[in-house]
Scaffold this motif. Structure first.
Motif, mmCIF file in Angstrom:
data_model
loop_
_atom_site.group_PDB
_atom_site.id
_atom_site.type_symbol
_atom_site.label_atom_id
_atom_site.label_comp_id
_atom_site.label_asym_id
_atom_site.label_seq_id
_atom_site.Cartn_x
_atom_site.Cartn_y
_atom_site.Cartn_z
ATOM 1 N N HIS A 1 6.243 12.655 -44.143
ATOM 2 C CA HIS A 1 6.328 13.233 -42.604
ATOM 3 C C HIS A 1 4.971 13.325 -41.593
ATOM 4 C CE1 HIS A 1 7.646 17.046 -40.072
ATOM 5 N NE2 HIS A 1 9.185 16.445 -40.615
ATOM 6 N N PHE B 1 5.444 11.397 -38.403
ATOM 7 C CA PHE B 1 6.209 12.401 -37.088
ATOM 8 C C PHE B 1 5.074 12.746 -36.146
ATOM 9 C CE2 PHE B 1 10.113 12.458 -40.372
ATOM 10 C CZ PHE B 1 10.832 12.165 -38.974
ATOM 11 N N SER B 2 3.533 13.309 -37.088
ATOM 12 C CA SER B 2 2.761 14.330 -36.133
ATOM 13 C C SER B 2 1.083 13.044 -36.027
ATOM 14 C CB SER B 2 2.223 14.972 -37.517
ATOM 15 O OG SER B 2 3.516 15.815 -37.311
ATOM 16 N N ARG C 1 2.976 7.690 -35.022
ATOM 17 C CA ARG C 1 4.043 7.674 -34.501
ATOM 18 C C ARG C 1 4.335 7.523 -32.915
ATOM 19 N NH1 ARG C 1 1.660 14.120 -32.660
ATOM 20 N NH2 ARG C 1 0.665 13.175 -30.455
ATOM 21 N N LYS D 1 12.748 6.905 -36.735
ATOM 22 C CA LYS D 1 11.679 7.321 -37.660
ATOM 23 C C LYS D 1 12.102 7.843 -38.591
ATOM 24 C CE LYS D 1 8.568 8.685 -33.956
ATOM 25 N NZ LYS D 1 7.919 9.746 -32.598
ATOM 26 N N THR D 2 12.979 8.502 -38.648
ATOM 27 C CA THR D 2 13.876 9.257 -39.771
ATOM 28 C C THR D 2 14.206 8.179 -41.298
ATOM 29 O OG1 THR D 2 15.019 10.791 -38.467
ATOM 30 C CG2 THR D 2 15.499 10.071 -40.814
ATOM 31 N N PHE E 1 10.806 7.476 -42.294
ATOM 32 C CA PHE E 1 10.023 8.863 -43.026
ATOM 33 C C PHE E 1 10.340 7.835 -44.648
ATOM 34 C CE2 PHE E 1 11.802 12.789 -45.890
ATOM 35 C CZ PHE E 1 10.400 13.081 -45.755
ATOM 36 N N ASP F 1 17.100 14.577 -38.050
ATOM 37 C CA ASP F 1 16.067 14.799 -37.462
ATOM 38 C C ASP F 1 14.173 15.680 -38.345
ATOM 39 O OD1 ASP F 1 15.748 17.840 -36.556
ATOM 40 O OD2 ASP F 1 16.069 17.268 -34.658
ATOM 41 N N GLU F 2 12.948 15.437 -37.600
ATOM 42 C CA GLU F 2 11.504 16.141 -38.077
ATOM 43 C C GLU F 2 12.206 17.167 -38.686
ATOM 44 O OE1 GLU F 2 8.558 15.904 -35.036
ATOM 45 O OE2 GLU F 2 9.063 14.663 -33.968
#
Length: 265
Positions: free
Chosen positions: A29, A33-34, A39, A46-47, A50, A102-103
């Motif tokens: 994660h 995402f971060s 990112r 992105k999911t 992940f 989503d994130e």
């Protein structure tokens, strides 16, 4: 020794294999995402990325937890969102077939008291590339970074360990997105330095993909000494592909990537 004081509600302790899935979730994660690098370099799907990175990191994270040298920060006062999570001491509620979440929803599904991780292993026991390849497969540009570091690694400044217990290799720094800003990364870094020194390690080596991580490890508390041993500018980093064409694997993202060495004694 450390200037970071955690609230009593948080506890730093070694990660155990029972925490493996939780650690993988935080790792994936945070990176997808971060991370200011990943990112932006991989802004789409992105999911799915992940889920892929979560699965791909299994052997890498497991290897480091089994070393007994990886640490985690746990929230002693964590309130579970799901009763079934409470009965297990923590649980993940992912649906790997659902790429529409989503994130933030993925974060809610990470119903565990683990908030931050710092993975490590004894560098004498060389990491099997089969453990790393699945991760670089999900973040392909990372292979270019390590290759670039290798090209600059021929001056003998960082000798490879000749026995166990000499060099601690850090590989995997991540904090839950809803716990960023509490000083967890710095607190755990300083704690790991102290623990490693007490175990007799002479040096810690870490590759940093984030400016804050570089700053913490390059400026350790006394009596330890840190230095940026290698540095790569992602915007300038280039390579020749199989067709003989020059490519820039990190563009348009510009990020300082470093290898930091911390001398413990």
């Amino acid at each position: 020794m450390s200037d970071v004081k955690l609230s009593p509600r948080y506890e730093i302790r070694p990660l155990e294999l029972e925490h493996l899935e939780w650690a993988k979730a935080i790792f994936a994660h945070s990176f997808v995402f971060s991370s200011p690098l990943w990112r932006n370099l991989y802004p789409h799907n992105k999911t799915a990325r992940f889920y892929g990175l979560y699965q791909a990191s299994h052997f890498l994270i497991k290897h480091q937890i089994r070393s007994g040298l990886s640490l985690g920060i746990f929230d002693r006062e964590y309130v579970f969102k799901n009763p079934s999570s409470a009965s297990l001491g923590g649980a993940l509620h992912f649906d790997h077939n659902d790429t529409s979440v989503d994130e933030d929803e993925l974060l809610r599904q990470m119903d565990t008291p683990l908030v931050s991780i710092a993975c490590a292993f004894d560098a004498f026991y060389a990491l099997d590339n089969r453990f790393v390849a699945p991760v670089t497969g999900r973040l392909p540009a990372s292979a270019s970074f390590y290759e670039a570091l290798g090209r600059n690694d021929d001056d003998g400044d960082d000798p490879w360990p000749t026995a166990p217990g000499q060099v601690l290799q850090r590989m995997g720094t991540a904090t839950r997105a809803d716990a960023v800003g509490e000083g967890f990364m710095k607190a755990m870094a300083h704690d790991m330095m102290r623990r490693a020194a007490e175990m007799g390690f002479s040096r810690i080596q870490i590759e940093c993909f984030h400016d804050a991580v570089t700053a913490v490890w390059a400026n350790p508390p006394l009596p330890f000494k840190g230095e940026v041993a290698r540095e790569v500018d992602t915007y300038a980093l280039n390579e020749i592909d199989a067709q003989g064409r020059r490519r820039f694997p990190f563009r348009p993202v510009r990020q300082r990537l470093t290898r930091v060495s911390v001398t413990l004694r």
